[in-house]
Structure formats: C-alpha cells, structure tokens
Write a protein that holds these residues in place. Structure first.
Motif, PDB file in Angstrom:
ATOM      1  N   VAL A 103       0.851  -1.183   0.000  1.00 14.99           N
ATOM      2  CA  VAL A 103       0.000   0.000   0.000  1.00 14.99           C
ATOM      3  C   VAL A 103       0.888   1.235   0.000  1.00 14.99           C
ATOM      4  N   ASP A 104       0.797   2.004  -1.073  1.00 14.61           N
ATOM      5  CA  ASP A 104       1.513   3.276  -1.138  1.00 14.61           C
ATOM      6  C   ASP A 104       0.606   4.349  -0.535  1.00 14.61           C
ATOM      7  N   LEU A 105       0.991   4.879   0.614  1.00 10.79           N
ATOM      8  CA  LEU A 105       0.168   5.869   1.311  1.00 10.79           C
ATOM      9  C   LEU A 105       0.111   7.208   0.572  1.00 10.79           C
ATOM     10  N   ARG A 106       1.049   7.435  -0.339  1.00 13.84           N
ATOM     11  CA  ARG A 106       1.079   8.674  -1.126  1.00 13.84           C
ATOM     12  C   ARG A 106       1.003   9.917  -0.234  1.00 13.84           C
ATOM     13  N   GLY A 107       1.809   9.872   0.807  1.00 11.31           N
ATOM     14  CA  GLY A 107       1.903  11.016   1.699  1.00 11.31           C
ATOM     15  C   GLY A 107       0.914  11.027   2.849  1.00 11.31           C
ATOM     16  N   ARG A 108      -0.064  10.158   2.794  1.00  8.12           N
ATOM     17  CA  ARG A 108      -1.013  10.079   3.902  1.00  8.12           C
ATOM     18  C   ARG A 108      -0.346   9.446   5.119  1.00  8.12           C
ATOM     19  N   ALA A 109      -0.964   9.606   6.270  1.00  5.77           N
ATOM     20  CA  ALA A 109      -0.357   9.132   7.520  1.00  5.77           C
ATOM     21  C   ALA A 109      -1.030   7.852   7.999  1.00  5.77           C
ATOM     22  N   LEU A 110      -0.226   6.966   8.562  1.00  6.37           N
ATOM     23  CA  LEU A 110      -0.730   5.734   9.175  1.00  6.37           C
ATOM     24  C   LEU A 110      -0.559   5.838  10.683  1.00  6.37           C
ATOM     25  N   LEU A 111      -1.649   5.636  11.435  1.00  8.74           N
ATOM     26  CA  LEU A 111      -1.637   5.725  12.899  1.00  8.74           C
ATOM     27  C   LEU A 111      -2.298   4.489  13.487  1.00  8.74           C
ATOM     28  N   PRO A 112      -2.162   4.277  14.802  1.00 11.44           N
ATOM     29  CA  PRO A 112      -2.992   3.265  15.450  1.00 11.44           C
ATOM     30  C   PRO A 112      -4.457   3.656  15.307  1.00 11.44           C
ATOM     31  N   ALA A 113      -5.311   2.695  15.050  1.00  9.46           N
ATOM     32  CA  ALA A 113      -6.743   2.991  15.010  1.00  9.46           C
ATOM     33  C   ALA A 113      -7.162   3.606  16.337  1.00  9.46           C
ATOM     34  N   PHE A 114      -8.148   4.475  16.273  1.00 12.62           N
ATOM     35  CA  PHE A 114      -8.597   5.166  17.477  1.00 12.62           C
ATOM     36  C   PHE A 114      -9.404   4.235  18.379  1.00 12.62           C
ATOM     37  N   GLY A 120       4.188  -7.185  17.015  1.00 15.33           N
ATOM     38  CA  GLY A 120       3.491  -8.094  17.908  1.00 15.33           C
ATOM     39  C   GLY A 120       2.091  -7.655  18.261  1.00 15.33           C
ATOM     40  N   LYS A 121       1.809  -6.352  18.170  1.00 17.88           N
ATOM     41  CA  LYS A 121       0.456  -5.882  18.448  1.00 17.88           C
ATOM     42  C   LYS A 121      -0.449  -6.125  17.241  1.00 17.88           C
ATOM     43  N   TYR A 122      -1.740  -6.197  17.519  1.00 18.11           N
ATOM     44  CA  TYR A 122      -2.693  -6.373  16.422  1.00 18.11           C
ATOM     45  C   TYR A 122      -2.677  -5.151  15.508  1.00 18.11           C
ATOM     46  N   ALA A 123      -2.911  -5.406  14.231  1.00 14.82           N
ATOM     47  CA  ALA A 123      -2.833  -4.351  13.223  1.00 14.82           C
ATOM     48  C   ALA A 123      -4.159  -3.587  13.156  1.00 14.82           C
ATOM     49  N   ASP A 124      -4.457  -2.868  14.236  1.00 14.24           N
ATOM     50  CA  ASP A 124      -5.559  -1.902  14.255  1.00 14.24           C
ATOM     51  C   ASP A 124      -4.982  -0.583  13.747  1.00 14.24           C
ATOM     52  N   LEU A 125      -5.423  -0.154  12.579  1.00  8.38           N
ATOM     53  CA  LEU A 125      -4.773   0.951  11.886  1.00  8.38           C
ATOM     54  C   LEU A 125      -5.799   1.951  11.374  1.00  8.38           C
ATOM     55  N   VAL A 126      -5.361   3.207  11.231  1.00 10.60           N
ATOM     56  CA  VAL A 126      -6.174   4.218  10.571  1.00 10.60           C
ATOM     57  C   VAL A 126      -5.284   4.998   9.629  1.00 10.60           C
ATOM     58  N   VAL A 127      -5.784   5.234   8.414  1.00  7.28           N
ATOM     59  CA  VAL A 127      -5.088   6.051   7.424  1.00  7.28           C
ATOM     60  C   VAL A 127      -5.749   7.422   7.403  1.00  7.28           C
ATOM     61  N   LEU A 128      -4.952   8.472   7.608  1.00  9.75           N
ATOM     62  CA  LEU A 128      -5.453   9.848   7.651  1.00  9.75           C
ATOM     63  C   LEU A 128      -4.941  10.639   6.453  1.00  9.75           C
ATOM     64  N   SER A 129      -5.726  11.604   6.034  1.00  8.44           N
ATOM     65  CA  SER A 129      -5.362  12.416   4.872  1.00  8.44           C
ATOM     66  C   SER A 129      -4.076  13.189   5.096  1.00  8.44           C
ATOM     67  N   HIS A 130      -3.791  13.557   6.340  1.00  8.08           N
ATOM     68  CA  HIS A 130      -2.592  14.317   6.674  1.00  8.08           C
ATOM     69  C   HIS A 130      -2.054  13.813   8.014  1.00  8.08           C
ATOM     70  N   ASN A 131      -0.797  14.086   8.253  1.00  9.50           N
ATOM     71  CA  ASN A 131      -0.167  13.723   9.515  1.00  9.50           C
ATOM     72  C   ASN A 131      -0.569  14.759  10.567  1.00  9.50           C
ATOM     73  N   PRO A 132      -1.353  14.369  11.586  1.00 10.77           N
ATOM     74  CA  PRO A 132      -1.787  15.356  12.580  1.00 10.77           C
ATOM     75  C   PRO A 132      -0.640  15.966  13.370  1.00 10.77           C
ATOM     76  N   ARG A 133       0.516  15.332  13.368  1.00  7.80           N
ATOM     77  CA  ARG A 133       1.675  15.888  14.066  1.00  7.80           C
ATOM     78  C   ARG A 133       2.299  17.042  13.298  1.00  7.80           C
ATOM     79  N   ARG A 134       1.947  17.197  12.031  1.00  6.99           N
ATOM     80  CA  ARG A 134       2.608  18.185  11.176  1.00  6.99           C
ATOM     81  C   ARG A 134       1.695  19.311  10.702  1.00  6.99           C
ATOM     82  N   VAL A 135       0.370  19.132  10.793  1.00 10.21           N
ATOM     83  CA  VAL A 135      -0.518  20.186  10.304  1.00 10.21           C
ATOM     84  C   VAL A 135      -0.628  21.284  11.359  1.00 10.21           C
ATOM     85  N   PRO A 136      -0.928  22.516  10.957  1.00 12.36           N
ATOM     86  CA  PRO A 136      -1.168  23.582  11.940  1.00 12.36           C
ATOM     87  C   PRO A 136      -2.310  23.190  12.875  1.00 12.36           C
TER      88      PRO A 136
END
Length: 577
Positions: A83-94, A536-552
């Motif tokens: 999966v090419d995220l194409r700049g989107r961010a991958l985080l642990p699912a909420f 080792g953790k379960y792959a609970d994941l969320v793909v976000l349009s932007h990295n919340p650590r980097r947006v204003p």
C-alpha cells in the motif's frame, strides 16, 4: 533488552518473532513474509522513543515490522500487498473508551428520528420533524425522537406533557434529550409506560412533578428514561442486529476499531453483541460496562471471569455507576453555583443552584465496594467537583486496587487537586472534551461564568498529575470524532465564538493522540495488544489524509479518515493497495 522487545517476547505470536520497532531484531532472525506493507507516508507509532517511521508490515493480523522502507520491504513476498500511502499518515486505530453503540443504533439508525443540534440546529426544525412524524405515523403507534438540546437549539424549552399531548394527541411521543440524562413524554407515553403520579422514582432517577403533584412530562437519569421508552423496546429489539451493525459502521468511518458499550444490559443486549462479534465482517471490537444496579451488586454470580484477549471482539469488563447527571439538565453536584439568568431559569434552576447526586454518598460507596469486591473495573459517571470528591472517597473506602484501573467519566468540573488525588488512588479519567467545542460558549456565558466554565475539562492538569487520560464522544451526544477530540484538546476553542477557553489547559498534539489511542487502550486493559504501532500488536490501523503531528493546530479538525483496519482487515474506506 528494550521495553518493546520485552512486550514482544511476552505475548507475540511465533509468526511475528524477531522484529522490533526500527526494523529487524538485533538477533538477526527474520519474520515470515508480510501480508501487507505500508510505505510512502509517515507511520505515527505512538511508541516510546520512536514517534515516526517510514513503513510497517502486517502478517497474520499482527504488526510484524516497523522501520525504514528499505528494511520493511525486505519482507515483501509474491503474495504481499504493498500500500503506497502517497503522503497520507498511518496511525494506530482510534479507541472510543466511553461509547454507546447500542443506543446509537436504537435512536439514530434509519428510520429513527435524529433531532440532535448537529442535524437539526433550530427549535423550528425540531417542531417540524415532530409534526412530520405525527403526520406520517398511524394512530396509536409510538414516536421516538432523539437529541433535543435547548442550549444549542435556540428558542427551545423543555417539553411538557400537555404541550406534547396537544402536538400529538393520538400517539405516544417520547423525546430524549441529547445528553441522554432526560426525556420528555406526552400523557399517552406515560400511560403506555405505566408511569403515574404515584409511581415511585427508580433508584438514582426521577419522574418530575409540578406543584400540583402531577407529572410534568419530564424524567431524569437513565433508569427513568429507560422506563419511559420501554414501550419502544419491541421495535428496538426487532431491529437490534441491523441497528448495531449500522452503529459499528459509523464508528469505523471515524477511524475507530475499539469502542465500549457504557450502558450494557446483559439480559437484553448480550445476544445481539455476541452474534455480531462472531460475524466475519464485524467492524469494531467492543468492551462492555454493565449498568450497575443494586441487584447486580448483591448477585454472587456477578463476578469477573477471565479477561478476553483482543482477538475476542466482545467482552464485558466492568460495571457502570452514575454519581450525578448532566450540566445541561442542571443536575451535576458542584461546590460552585450555576449562574442566575434567563437560561438557568428556563432550566428550572433557582438562585445558588448547585445540583445534586443521583445516589447518596453511602449508596455510591456501597455500589462501588460491591463491584470492587466482585473484581470488576468500576466506571463512574461524574461531572461536578463536589460529586467527584464523593466518588474518590468511595474508591478509597472500597480499598480499590489500582490494578483494576478504576475510572471516572466526563469529569467536566474536576479540579487540579482532584486529579492529583485520583493519581494517588490509581483512578483514571476519561474526558468528554468536545464539551468545550460545542458547548464552550454556553458553559461560560449561560451556565457557570468564566472562572468555572473556561476551565471545564482541564486536560493539562490531568497530564500534570501523571494520569492516563483518554477522550470520548459518549455515543449519541456528539458525532464520533476522535480527530475532533484531538483538535479540541490542542486548541480549546469554542465553535460559536472562537474564543480560547483556559489556554493553559491546552495539551500537545502527541499527548492528544495518545489519549485517543494508547492511553484509551490502557484504560480498557488492552494496551499490550493495541493502541500503538509496535511489532506483535494487532494491526488496528487508521489512514489519515494528513499527519496530525505536522498540520497547523487550527487545521486538525480538517484531517480526514480515509481507511480503518481491525486486526489487519479493512473495515472502512476505499480498498487500498
């Protein structure tokens, strides 16, 4: 040996053996080939010491590697999906640590009538929805509306039985307040429910009476609301499976893979939750807190059994107690008074009103002690600072082991000294932080004034006390939006005016993300299996349009959920890869 490596060796499947955050393990062993590899965007791990990585691999439902793209791509095999995220961010699912999916499905799923301020912003819109429902509903058939809010729907007042009987003379009508702590019915609804002016109040709840002793049409707190809507139970039960599936879909759409049911009733709900958990397309893992009645407190069979692992998609893990009510209904117990103005007069509150408890301090103590003795995690709804003192006293008197991770819910008026006391007792808070965004202006201007209204949901104080803090949306009360919670915790701006409420209580985006992932998982005792992106953790994941650590910070609420995964299986969004 690192903390991550120790966790890995303790509980990870053999298929994942040998990997660690940052790539392959130091011992040189190689994991099996990956089922899916994510590259091309930031991997926000929420793991200590490694906040971001370049790539992540999944095999057999678990994360097998997190690190550089070069290292992780070595796990690519002939059958691997990349999966090419194409700049989107991958985080642990909420994680939604205080939810009500059963209520979501029962009161919001089509054809239910949703009149929350987020969908019907005006009083005129509420009356139009009611008029339409009366016209379209056969005579004698009950009508249920959910979500009225006089604080946000300008011009709306609490409904009386007489008013609703005039608007709907031929149908039982019940309108549930958006808070969930009150409901209004016409005479036909009270008759159908078997509630008369002499009916005793349920434990921890009330049927309101006027000066003449007659029912006003309003009921408060869960037991009374449930009694009033009892005639609707047949229709709710008949569609419960489809309704719950609909609710799960709404949660997955918000990036949530794990949620709680905080008004669980095993007798009526266990079958529908259990059946959905067995379905191959079940979208959400749920942990339930049963409504804590005196009968269950006295039941020798109500004892916690073996706790389920994260691969079990439904499990009861605790008991729920309500200490006080909702600030919007005027029934939270505070050391400071509500304001005296037209708004509070319309709520029926007199001068120097400081609310009340649902149970006496002795009753709260008895319930908490009973459930602690049954080895349950206790989750206690409490908003007012005076009520919080009572609840913390009860946890102390019950000698609650910190290992049970006792919880307090919502905690709007909690003071800094109370957060420190909670930390000493091992009690952890979950905040309904979106109060600040949707009701921030009302808290300051209409209910409590700037001193107390601005400091509502003091997240910074909770973190300063060293607490595991989580955020939630409380089922139907606000739309499920972990990203909205994060934005509010970081910015503390009120939606209407844009004012910043107690800026010193703002927290960092990393802390806010952790509150919606790893710390929320910790509260559910799932933090060793989900909540961060670690091998080792379960792959609970969320793909976000932007990295919340980097947006204003002002743009956090605009970040979109594009895909959600539960144990490596996509539950929402366009198929990626």
């Amino acid at each position: 040996m690192t903390t991550n490596r120790r966790r890995f060796m303790a509980g990870v499947a053999a298929a994942a053996a040998g990997t660690a955050v940052g790539g392959l393990s130091a011992c040189g062993s190689r994991p099996r080939g990956a089922d899916v590899i994510f590259i091309g965007g930031p991997v926000v791990t929420v793991a200590p010491g490694a906040p971001e990585a370049e790539a992540l691999a999944v095999a057999d439902r678990r994360i097998t590697a997190v690190g550089t793209a070069e290292d992780v791509l070595r796990l690519r095999g002939a059958e691997t999906t990349v999966v090419d995220l194409r700049g989107r961010a991958l985080l642990p699912a909420f994680v939604e640590p205080h939810g009500h999916p059963f209520e979501m499905g029962s009161t919001l799923a089509p054809p239910a009538i949703d009149v929350r301020p987020f969908t019907v912003p005006t009083a005129g819109g509420v009356f139009a929805k009611l008029t339409e429902a009366v016209a379209d509903t056969p005579k004698g058939q009950p009508i249920l509306l959910n979500g009225v809010d006089p604080l946000l729907q300008t011009g709306l007042q609490p409904f009386s039985a007489a008013e609703l009987s005039r608007l709907a003379p031929d149908n039982p009508v019940v309108i549930i307040a958006n808070s969930g702590h009150a409901a209004y019915g016409n005479t036909a609804a009270f008759t159908a429910a078997g509630i008369t002016k002499t009916t005793p109040d349920p434990a921890g709840a009330r049927y309101l009476h006027g000066p003449d002793g007659q029912l006003t049409g309003e009921v408060r707190e869960a037991a009374a609301v449930m009694a009033l809507v009892a005639p609707f139970s047949g229709a709710i039960t008949a569609n419960a499976g489809d309704n719950l599936r609909w609710a799960y879909a709404q949660l997955a759409r918000a990036g949530i893979a794990t949620a709680t049911e905080h008004s669980y009733e095993a007798r009526t709900q266990s079958e529908v939750f259990g059946n959905l958990a067995q379905q191959a397309d079940c979208a959400v893992r749920v942990r339930a807190y049963e409504i804590g009645t005196a009968d269950l407190a006295a039941d020798p069979k109500n004892v916690r059994g073996k706790r389920a692992r994260a691969d079990v998609l439904f499990d009861k893990i605790g008991m729920k107690v309500w200490a006080d009510g909702s600030p919007w209904q005027g029934n939270i117990f505070t050391t400071f008074p509500y304001l005296t103005n037209a708004t509070t007069a319309g709520m029926g509150l007199g001068p120097d009103h400081r609310g009340r408890m649902n149970y006496s301090p002795r009753q709260i103590q008895e319930l908490i002690k009973a459930f602690v003795d049954q080895h349950w995690q206790v989750s206690c709804h409490v908003h007012g600072d005076a009520a919080i003192d009572v609840v913390l006293d009860a946890f102390k008197q019950a000698r609650t082991p910190p290992a049970l991770r006792p919880r307090i819910e919502h905690v709007g008026a909690m003071r800094p000294d109370q957060f420190y006391r909670a930390a000493r007792l091992g009690v952890t808070p979950s905040m309904f932080v979106e109060h600040l965004y949707f009701w921030g202006d009302a808290l300051v201007d209409k209910l409590f004034g700037p001193e107390h209204g601005s400091h509502w949901m003091s997240a910074r104080s909770a973190l300063d006390a060293g607490l595991h803090l989580s955020f939630h949306n409380d089922g139907t009360v606000t739309p499920p939006s972990p990203l909205g919670n994060i934005a509010t915790a970081v910015n503390r701006t009120a939606k209407g005016s844009g004012r910043v409420l107690a800026p010193e209580q703002r927290i960092s985006v990393d802390a806010a993300i952790k509150a919606q992932t790893l710390d929320a998982a910790w509260q559910l005792r799932l933090d060793t299996e989900i909540g961060s992106l670690e091998p080792g953790k379960y792959a609970d994941l969320v793909v976000l349009s932007h990295n919340p650590r980097r947006v204003p910070p002002a743009e956090l609420r605009d970040v979109a959920v594009e895909a959600t995964y539960l144990m490596g299986r996509q539950t929402y969004g366009k198929v990626l890869g």
